[in-house]
Scaffold this motif. Structure first.
Motif, PDB file in Angstrom:
ATOM      1  N   ASP A  89       0.888  -1.202  -0.001  1.00 18.57           N
ATOM      2  CA  ASP A  89       0.108  -0.061   0.026  1.00 18.57           C
ATOM      3  C   ASP A  89       0.763   1.098   0.136  1.00 18.57           C
ATOM      4  OD1 ASP A  89      -2.192  -1.580   0.195  1.00 18.57           O
ATOM      5  OD2 ASP A  89      -2.637  -1.327   2.090  1.00 18.57           O
ATOM      6  N   ARG A  90       2.003   1.163   0.344  1.00 21.92           N
ATOM      7  CA  ARG A  90       2.862   2.379   0.114  1.00 21.92           C
ATOM      8  C   ARG A  90       2.924   3.076  -1.302  1.00 21.92           C
ATOM      9  NH1 ARG A  90       9.031   1.654   2.023  1.00 21.92           N
ATOM     10  NH2 ARG A  90       7.904   1.426   4.313  1.00 21.92           N
ATOM     11  N   VAL A  91       2.847   4.448  -1.448  1.00 17.56           N
ATOM     12  CA  VAL A  91       2.863   4.982  -2.594  1.00 17.56           C
ATOM     13  C   VAL A  91       4.340   4.800  -3.050  1.00 17.56           C
ATOM     14  CG1 VAL A  91       2.898   7.264  -3.642  1.00 17.56           C
ATOM     15  CG2 VAL A  91       1.054   6.587  -2.119  1.00 17.56           C
ATOM     16  N   ALA A  92       4.584   4.254  -4.535  1.00 17.13           N
ATOM     17  CA  ALA A  92       5.724   4.319  -4.931  1.00 17.13           C
ATOM     18  C   ALA A  92       5.881   5.809  -5.790  1.00 17.13           C
ATOM     19  CB  ALA A  92       5.673   3.214  -6.125  1.00 17.13           C
ATOM     20  N   ILE A  93       4.818   6.052  -6.644  1.00 13.61           N
ATOM     21  CA  ILE A  93       4.999   7.169  -7.343  1.00 13.61           C
ATOM     22  C   ILE A  93       3.937   8.197  -7.313  1.00 13.61           C
ATOM     23  CG2 ILE A  93       5.140   8.140  -9.732  1.00 13.61           C
ATOM     24  CD1 ILE A  93       6.368   5.415 -10.473  1.00 13.61           C
ATOM     25  N   HIS A  94       4.093   9.442  -6.948  1.00 16.97           N
ATOM     26  CA  HIS A  94       2.913  10.679  -6.910  1.00 16.97           C
ATOM     27  C   HIS A  94       3.450  11.019  -8.380  1.00 16.97           C
ATOM     28  CE1 HIS A  94       1.724  10.719  -2.890  1.00 16.97           C
ATOM     29  NE2 HIS A  94       2.862  10.741  -2.416  1.00 16.97           N
ATOM     30  N   PHE A  95       2.427  10.804  -9.397  1.00 21.66           N
ATOM     31  CA  PHE A  95       2.816  11.277 -10.638  1.00 21.66           C
ATOM     32  C   PHE A  95       1.934  12.570 -10.888  1.00 21.66           C
ATOM     33  CE2 PHE A  95       1.315  11.903 -15.027  1.00 21.66           C
ATOM     34  CZ  PHE A  95       2.480  12.257 -15.730  1.00 21.66           C
ATOM     35  N   GLU A  96       2.533  13.609 -11.459  1.00 14.63           N
ATOM     36  CA  GLU A  96       1.955  14.806 -11.626  1.00 14.63           C
ATOM     37  C   GLU A  96       2.254  15.339 -13.261  1.00 14.63           C
ATOM     38  OE1 GLU A  96       0.773  16.970  -9.151  1.00 14.63           O
ATOM     39  OE2 GLU A  96       0.489  18.761 -10.253  1.00 14.63           O
ATOM     40  N   GLY A  97       1.061  15.207 -13.946  1.00 13.59           N
ATOM     41  CA  GLY A  97       1.405  15.477 -15.122  1.00 13.59           C
ATOM     42  C   GLY A  97       1.540  17.129 -15.662  1.00 13.59           C
ATOM     43  N   GLU A  98       1.966  17.530 -16.746  1.00 12.65           N
ATOM     44  CA  GLU A  98       2.320  19.009 -16.683  1.00 12.65           C
ATOM     45  C   GLU A  98       0.916  19.684 -16.690  1.00 12.65           C
ATOM     46  OE1 GLU A  98       5.436  21.238 -19.367  1.00 12.65           O
ATOM     47  OE2 GLU A  98       3.423  21.407 -20.207  1.00 12.65           O
ATOM     48  N   PRO A  99      -0.168  19.185 -17.228  1.00 10.35           N
ATOM     49  CA  PRO A  99      -1.491  19.876 -17.282  1.00 10.35           C
ATOM     50  C   PRO A  99      -2.004  19.954 -16.088  1.00 10.35           C
ATOM     51  CG  PRO A  99      -1.252  18.259 -19.159  1.00 10.35           C
ATOM     52  CD  PRO A  99      -0.170  18.010 -18.354  1.00 10.35           C
ATOM     53  N   GLY A 100      -1.416  19.083 -15.005  1.00 11.75           N
ATOM     54  CA  GLY A 100      -1.938  19.183 -13.565  1.00 11.75           C
ATOM     55  C   GLY A 100      -2.682  17.869 -13.298  1.00 11.75           C
ATOM     56  N   ASP A 101      -2.965  17.055 -14.286  1.00  9.97           N
ATOM     57  CA  ASP A 101      -3.473  15.446 -13.978  1.00  9.97           C
ATOM     58  C   ASP A 101      -2.467  14.874 -13.080  1.00  9.97           C
ATOM     59  OD1 ASP A 101      -1.673  15.545 -16.193  1.00  9.97           O
ATOM     60  OD2 ASP A 101      -2.231  13.434 -16.326  1.00  9.97           O
ATOM     61  N   THR A 102      -3.166  13.958 -12.140  1.00  9.20           N
ATOM     62  CA  THR A 102      -2.206  13.561 -11.308  1.00  9.20           C
ATOM     63  C   THR A 102      -2.500  11.876 -11.010  1.00  9.20           C
ATOM     64  OG1 THR A 102      -3.638  13.627  -9.263  1.00  9.20           O
ATOM     65  CG2 THR A 102      -2.060  15.182  -9.715  1.00  9.20           C
ATOM     66  N   ARG A 103      -1.514  11.002 -10.645  1.00 10.40           N
ATOM     67  CA  ARG A 103      -1.948   9.720 -10.513  1.00 10.40           C
ATOM     68  C   ARG A 103      -1.099   9.273  -9.136  1.00 10.40           C
ATOM     69  NH1 ARG A 103      -0.283   5.353 -15.292  1.00 10.40           N
ATOM     70  NH2 ARG A 103      -0.764   3.371 -14.127  1.00 10.40           N
ATOM     71  N   THR A 104      -1.808   8.184  -8.396  1.00 14.44           N
ATOM     72  CA  THR A 104      -0.798   7.858  -7.248  1.00 14.44           C
ATOM     73  C   THR A 104      -0.691   6.353  -7.444  1.00 14.44           C
ATOM     74  OG1 THR A 104      -2.072   9.403  -6.055  1.00 14.44           O
ATOM     75  CG2 THR A 104      -1.017   7.660  -4.727  1.00 14.44           C
ATOM     76  N   VAL A 105       0.477   5.884  -7.518  1.00 15.98           N
ATOM     77  CA  VAL A 105       0.723   4.463  -7.873  1.00 15.98           C
ATOM     78  C   VAL A 105       1.329   3.615  -6.531  1.00 15.98           C
ATOM     79  CG1 VAL A 105       1.944   2.800  -9.506  1.00 15.98           C
ATOM     80  CG2 VAL A 105       1.062   4.948 -10.123  1.00 15.98           C
ATOM     81  N   THR A 106       0.711   2.830  -6.022  1.00 16.27           N
ATOM     82  CA  THR A 106       1.413   2.016  -5.028  1.00 16.27           C
ATOM     83  C   THR A 106       2.225   0.992  -5.576  1.00 16.27           C
ATOM     84  OG1 THR A 106      -0.356   0.356  -5.050  1.00 16.27           O
ATOM     85  CG2 THR A 106      -0.832   2.258  -3.868  1.00 16.27           C
ATOM     86  N   TYR A 107       3.107   0.331  -4.630  1.00 17.90           N
ATOM     87  CA  TYR A 107       4.308  -0.526  -4.726  1.00 17.90           C
ATOM     88  C   TYR A 107       3.147  -1.925  -5.403  1.00 17.90           C
ATOM     89  CZ  TYR A 107       8.227   1.657  -3.956  1.00 17.90           C
ATOM     90  OH  TYR A 107       9.598   2.286  -3.920  1.00 17.90           O
TER      91      TYR A 107
ATOM     92  N   TYR B 214      15.792   2.710 -10.465  1.00 18.52           N
ATOM     93  CA  TYR B 214      16.267   1.594  -9.703  1.00 18.52           C
ATOM     94  C   TYR B 214      16.680   1.987  -8.092  1.00 18.52           C
ATOM     95  CZ  TYR B 214      16.271  -0.909 -13.985  1.00 18.52           C
ATOM     96  OH  TYR B 214      15.602  -1.389 -15.107  1.00 18.52           O
ATOM     97  N   GLY B 215      17.403   3.132  -7.883  1.00 17.08           N
ATOM     98  CA  GLY B 215      17.774   3.235  -6.523  1.00 17.08           C
ATOM     99  C   GLY B 215      16.818   3.433  -5.501  1.00 17.08           C
ATOM    100  N   PRO B 216      15.838   4.297  -5.874  1.00 16.84           N
ATOM    101  CA  PRO B 216      14.782   4.618  -4.977  1.00 16.84           C
ATOM    102  C   PRO B 216      13.696   3.601  -4.737  1.00 16.84           C
ATOM    103  CG  PRO B 216      14.838   6.373  -6.370  1.00 16.84           C
ATOM    104  CD  PRO B 216      15.806   5.384  -6.839  1.00 16.84           C
ATOM    105  N   MET B 217      13.558   2.816  -5.926  1.00 14.84           N
ATOM    106  CA  MET B 217      12.422   1.674  -6.043  1.00 14.84           C
ATOM    107  C   MET B 217      13.135   0.259  -5.151  1.00 14.84           C
ATOM    108  SD  MET B 217       9.838   1.785  -8.926  1.00 14.84           S
ATOM    109  CE  MET B 217       9.608   3.377  -9.716  1.00 14.84           C
ATOM    110  N   LEU B 218      14.455   0.253  -5.465  1.00 17.45           N
ATOM    111  CA  LEU B 218      15.161  -0.866  -4.689  1.00 17.45           C
ATOM    112  C   LEU B 218      14.779  -0.490  -3.110  1.00 17.45           C
ATOM    113  CD1 LEU B 218      16.543  -1.976  -7.285  1.00 17.45           C
ATOM    114  CD2 LEU B 218      18.252  -2.509  -5.432  1.00 17.45           C
ATOM    115  N   ASN B 219      15.017   0.855  -2.737  1.00 15.50           N
ATOM    116  CA  ASN B 219      14.960   0.999  -1.378  1.00 15.50           C
ATOM    117  C   ASN B 219      13.248   1.332  -0.772  1.00 15.50           C
ATOM    118  OD1 ASN B 219      17.780   0.719  -0.878  1.00 15.50           O
ATOM    119  ND2 ASN B 219      17.928   2.981  -1.522  1.00 15.50           N
ATOM    120  N   GLY B 220      12.510   1.076  -1.566  1.00 10.03           N
ATOM    121  CA  GLY B 220      10.994   1.304  -1.219  1.00 10.03           C
ATOM    122  C   GLY B 220      10.623   2.595  -1.066  1.00 10.03           C
TER     123      GLY B 220
END
Ligand code: ATP
Ligand code: MG
Length: 681
Positions: free
Chosen positions: A118-136, A345-351
């Motif tokens: 359930d930990r968020v891996a990526i807080h994605f922010e598109g340039e137009p302002g759309d967002t997406r939250t992606v967990t592991y 690789y670095g950040p995702m390996l480290n969770g």
């Protein structure tokens, strides 16, 4: 400043510096700039830091055992390795060679298995302002689907896949999906031309290209798929069987039936369970071309086990990552090695939990980055000197409009950071408290090599300082002898390291010639450097760019830093142009800070600016370094990773036709510069 004028009235000024032959054999770079400010870590930071002084002692006690321990602690192995390093095939190293593992499993699955899905891996922010939250857990499903889809398209272990994408979650997913099935990815900057793309596809003999219809840049959709179509029409790209296309901008695209497939048709419908392909530690993970700052890009090959070990180790210790509480953000593009090692690789390996941003820092306004820091409470931020200097140019009232108090560490990479830019970064962005890690490394080194350790090292503005525990770096003279403290020369790496390149793709000889022939037994990085009186390392720019003025060997970096320390100047690039009298003459190209931009428009104003800056350089580092000419320009030629391409400016300064500019971020910049200087473009 009027260029004709700058050229016309300079000659005799520097007559006080005669050519002295006795000095011309001096092997070392002169040590010009003196910086005495230091910032010891706060007790509070030191107490909680991942890195402790004992790390240096552990590594010094037994270097190979130290790396073996990092590999066991930070990476999960399917089959444990028994041998740490095999250097018998030098300069091609084999690290942890009898172990097996999978990079995507390490970056994603093992965190889910550990209950962190359930930990968020990526807080994605598109340039137009759309967002997406992606967990592991989301990542695991998505990467598995993409892996199944690639396999269904015929991609097998050992194949190569070219990724030509904007900054999207799918870009990281695509890279990890390749790794999951044992295929090597070769990411090509989304800003590169069809020709640049074709030559990279051809060199790697890629089977599949993954792209998007387009991405958002500077407030508008910018197409990508047409460049792929064009690249594949040309000769040399016959290896490509399929093009996998992510829909992002919904622009119209041409479609080749049978070859082109939509991501949402084949990935979204694929099984979200996939058994990773376990590969040997030395299995190729990726090929990546260098930035091309100094010449034709080189296809750098990285393999799996050693690369992942050093990626995870450096990310944990240099950025002091606490995966439970930190929000990390690296502003690089995935088309650059920094995006590989310190986004994927670095950040995702480290969770880690990280921010990923699609667009440019000034869209829709110049505070966009700081707005994102405030919004996501970013605590660790990693960017490049070129971006910091751009923010300085825009003015500190912009970041002042946002709450940046979540930041607790700042990083810099890509070029030497001028001391004044470092000070600005710490004061304006870091609230005068954050440690700054100035990290030196290259596409070839795979991961950070020289950097202060936060909480341990007292930092110095402008210096990358010390090799990391486990890394052996030195500064040597022409005879490969280490220079004493206070001396300058060439940066070399004297022992193999886990994430070192394993070669140039398909060209072992070029690998040996480029890095291992200048100083036998030592890796030559191509950078000039000096050691200060404390033994700390300062990077002084490319040796290709070193100037020889009246027998003095001067570095571009120090003169640029002196110029940037004047309030008039936002950015500076210095080159040596051949000169009958002094061998080479220092020519400086400067961008003025916003509030001074108009001053150069009159003859009088430009003369005043030129005099002020020449006197300033003379005062900061001495008359020998005084630029013969100072040219005010609106922009500087930079690669997509933000590095200044001095060789193009040298062409301008020497009145030559401008050389290969295919890896420039913006190909119109050279025209702009030449038009401003009254030259035909
Ligand atoms: P090419 O080798 O094709 O000319 P490139 O060297 O610009 O391209 P990269 O591998 O992206 O390609 O850049 C590595 C270089 O960037 C280093 O060799 C060094 O010159 C510079 N660099 C990176 N980080 C730092 C830093 N912290 N301080 C000084 N220089 C740095
Ligand atoms: Mg290089």
């Amino acid at each position: 400043m009027r260029p004709g004028e700058a050229r016309g009235r300079t000659e005799r000024d520097d007559a006080e510096e005669p050519v002295t032959d006795t000095q011309s054999s001096s092997p070392s770079l002169e040590n010009l700039l003196h910086e005495t400010r230091t910032f010891p870590p706060s007790g509070e930071f030191a107490a909680q830091a991942n890195a402790q002084p004992s790390l240096y002692e552990d590594a010094a006690a037994d270097r190979l055992e130290f790396w073996a321990r990092q590999a066991r602690d930070l990476v999960t192995w399917r089959t444990p390795f028994t041998e740490t390093l095999d250097w018998s095939g030098a300069p091609v190293a084999r690290w942890f060679a009898d172990g097996t593992l999978n990079a995507a499993y390490n970056a994603v699955d093992r965190h889910v298995e550990a209950g962190l899905g359930d930990r968020v891996a990526i807080h994605f922010e598109g340039e137009p302002g759309d967002t997406r939250t992606v967990t592991y857990a989301d990542m695991q499903r998505e990467v598995s689907r993409a892996a199944n889809a690639l396999a269904a398209l015929g991609v097998e272990s050992g194949d190569r896949v070219v990724i030509y994408m904007p900054m999207l979650v799918e870009s990281a997913v695509a890279m990890l999906a390749c790794a999951r099935i044992g295929a090597a990815h070769s990411v090509v900057f989304g800003g590169f031309s069809a020709d640049a793309l074709r030559s990279r596809i051809a060199d790697a003999e890629a089977k599949v290209v993954i792209t998007a219809d387009g991405g958002y840049r500077r407030g508008a959709p910018s197409p990508l798929k047409p460049a792929v179509d064009e690249a594949l029409r040309g000769e040399g790209a016959e290896s490509v069987e399929h093009v996998l296309v992510v829909r992002r901008t919904e622009q119209d695209v041409d479609w080749t039936e049978g070859r082109d497939v939509w991501w949402h048709d084949v990935v979204d419908t694929a099984d979200d369970v996939h058994e990773p392909t376990w590969v040997e530690a030395e299995h190729p993970l990726f090929i990546l071309y260098t930035s091309g700052t100094t010449g034709k890009p080189k296809g750098i090959l990285h393999t799996t086990g050693g690369y992942l070990t050093q990626a995870a180790y450096t990310h944990k210790n240099v950025f002091d990552l606490k995966p439970e509480s930190d929000v990390y953000w690296c502003s690089a593009d995935i088309g650059w090695v920094t995006g590989h090692t310190y986004i994927v690789y670095g950040p995702m390996l480290n969770g880690a939990t990280q921010v990923m941003y699609e667009g440019t820092p000034d869209t829709p306004h110049k505070g966009r980055w700081w707005e994102l820091v405030e919004k996501y409470k970013v605590s660790l931020f990693y960017t490049a000197p070129t971006a910091i200097r751009a923010c300085m140019k825009w003015g500190e009232e912009i970041p002042a409009g946002f709450d940046l108090s979540s930041l607790r560490l700042l990083g810099s990479v890509g070029e030497p950071i001028n001391p004044e830019a470092w000070m600005w970064y710490r004061r304006v962005i870091g609230g005068d408290t954050t440690p700054i890690v100035d990290t030196w490394w290259q596409t070839e080194t795979g991961a950070i090599m020289i950097s202060p350790l936060p909480g341990v090292t007292a930092t110095k503005p402008g210096s990358a300082q010390v090799p990391l525990p486990g890394i052996s770096a030195d500064v040597v003279d022409d005879e490969a002898k280490p220079v004493p403290d206070g001396g300058g020369g060439y940066l070399v790496l004297s022992e193999p390291w886990p994430s070192m390149l394993r070669g140039i793709w398909g060209d072992l000889q070029r690998f040996k010639d480029t890095y291992w022939s200048r100083f036998p037994g030592l890796y030559f990085a191509g950078d000039g450097a000096k050691k200060d009186e404390d033994g700390d390392i300062w990077l002084l720019g490319r040796v290709d760019d070193v100037m020889n003025v009246s027998g003095h060997r001067l570095s571009t970096t120090e003169i640029e830093s002196a110029l940037v320390s004047n309030d008039l100047v936002a950015e500076a690039a210095v080159v040596g142009a051949s000169d009958e009298m002094s061998g080479q003459a220092v020519v400086a190209f400067v961008i003025l800070r916003g509030e001074h931009a108009d001053e150069a428009s009159t003859d009088e104003g430009s003369a005043r600016i030129e005099k002020t800056l020449r006197d300033h350089v003379a005062k900061e580092i001495g008359p020998i370094a005084k630029p013969r000419r100072i040219l005010v320009v609106p922009e500087l030629p930079k690669t997509r990773s933000g590095k200044i391409m001095r060789r193009l400016l040298r062409d301008v300064a020497e009145n030559r036709e401008v050389g290969d500019a295919t890896t420039l971020a913006d190909s119109s910049v050279m025209n702009l510069i030449q038009a401003g200087l009254g030259k035909p473009s």
